[in-house]
Design a protein around this motif. Structure first.
Motif, PDB file in Angstrom:
ATOM      1  N   GLU A   1      45.949  28.873  45.255  1.00  0.00           N
ATOM      2  CA  GLU A   1      44.724  29.173  44.522  1.00  0.00           C
ATOM      3  C   GLU A   1      44.711  30.620  44.037  1.00  0.00           C
ATOM      4  O   GLU A   1      44.320  30.904  42.913  1.00  0.00           O
ATOM      5  CB  GLU A   1      43.487  28.905  45.396  1.00  0.00           C
ATOM      6  CG  GLU A   1      43.272  27.443  45.732  1.00  0.00           C
ATOM      7  CD  GLU A   1      44.151  26.947  46.887  1.00  0.00           C
ATOM      8  OE1 GLU A   1      44.656  27.781  47.690  1.00  0.00           O
ATOM      9  OE2 GLU A   1      44.357  25.732  46.972  1.00  0.00           O
TER      10      GLU A   1
ATOM     11  N   THR B   1      47.178  31.086  41.208  1.00  0.00           N
ATOM     12  CA  THR B   1      46.619  30.521  39.976  1.00  0.00           C
ATOM     13  C   THR B   1      45.563  31.445  39.393  1.00  0.00           C
ATOM     14  O   THR B   1      45.522  31.659  38.171  1.00  0.00           O
ATOM     15  CB  THR B   1      46.019  29.121  40.249  1.00  0.00           C
ATOM     16  OG1 THR B   1      47.061  28.276  40.736  1.00  0.00           O
ATOM     17  CG2 THR B   1      45.420  28.517  39.003  1.00  0.00           C
ATOM     18  N   GLN B   2      44.715  32.017  40.234  1.00  0.00           N
ATOM     19  CA  GLN B   2      43.705  32.969  39.756  1.00  0.00           C
ATOM     20  C   GLN B   2      44.345  34.162  39.063  1.00  0.00           C
ATOM     21  O   GLN B   2      43.882  34.592  38.007  1.00  0.00           O
ATOM     22  CB  GLN B   2      42.860  33.484  40.920  1.00  0.00           C
ATOM     23  CG  GLN B   2      41.728  32.599  41.327  1.00  0.00           C
ATOM     24  CD  GLN B   2      40.909  33.290  42.410  1.00  0.00           C
ATOM     25  OE1 GLN B   2      41.313  33.330  43.568  1.00  0.00           O
ATOM     26  NE2 GLN B   2      39.775  33.832  42.029  1.00  0.00           N
TER      27      GLN B   2
ATOM     28  N   ASN C   1      45.882  33.084  35.695  1.00  0.00           N
ATOM     29  CA  ASN C   1      44.833  32.877  34.695  1.00  0.00           C
ATOM     30  C   ASN C   1      44.264  34.192  34.190  1.00  0.00           C
ATOM     31  O   ASN C   1      44.043  34.361  32.990  1.00  0.00           O
ATOM     32  CB  ASN C   1      43.730  31.983  35.255  1.00  0.00           C
ATOM     33  CG  ASN C   1      44.182  30.555  35.453  1.00  0.00           C
ATOM     34  OD1 ASN C   1      45.170  30.104  34.875  1.00  0.00           O
ATOM     35  ND2 ASN C   1      43.469  29.825  36.294  1.00  0.00           N
TER      36      ASN C   1
ATOM     37  N   LEU D   1      43.028  40.408  45.311  1.00  0.00           N
ATOM     38  CA  LEU D   1      43.201  38.984  45.530  1.00  0.00           C
ATOM     39  C   LEU D   1      44.262  38.706  46.605  1.00  0.00           C
ATOM     40  O   LEU D   1      44.092  37.800  47.423  1.00  0.00           O
ATOM     41  CB  LEU D   1      43.560  38.273  44.219  1.00  0.00           C
ATOM     42  CG  LEU D   1      42.410  38.190  43.211  1.00  0.00           C
ATOM     43  CD1 LEU D   1      42.926  37.731  41.852  1.00  0.00           C
ATOM     44  CD2 LEU D   1      41.315  37.281  43.716  1.00  0.00           C
TER      45      LEU D   1
END
Length: 105
Positions: free
Chosen positions: A42, A45-46, A49, A101
């Protein structure tokens, strides 16, 4: 990027598609696990993106995710195309968000 390769290899391993007894699959899988800086799919992917939305090229995204430079100066020395950022603060904002992150994992 390494996190994305790790995700694919994990899927193949779970499906039993490792290429047989003479395959190099396990060595590659162990290498990717060792150098994957984003075990959470996740988070990877963040980050992807965020970088895509801000017009980073595919190679820049892969290199930033694999190398995780901590400063704009380091990023520019490792990825010369990032010289397009005239102000280091602009690039540093993205690097800081990647670091933030990563710390959530």
């Amino acid at each position: 990027s390494i996190p994305e390769v790790a995700l694919l290899l994990k899927y193949f391993k779970e499906q039993g598609q490792t290429g047989g007894p003479h395959s190099h699959f396990e060595k590659i899988y162990q290498y990717v696990k060792r150098f994957n800086r984003f075990p959470s799919n996740e988070i990877a992917t963040q980050i992807r993106n965020m970088l895509q939305e801000n017009n980073f090229s595919e190679i820049e995204i892969a290199l930033l995710m694999n190398l995780c430079p901590s400063t704009a100066e380091e990023a520019k020395s490792l990825i010369p195309d990032l010289d397009r950022f005239d102000r280091e603060e602009d690039l540093a904002r993205f690097l800081d968000e990647i670091a933030r992150l990563r710390s959530l994992q």
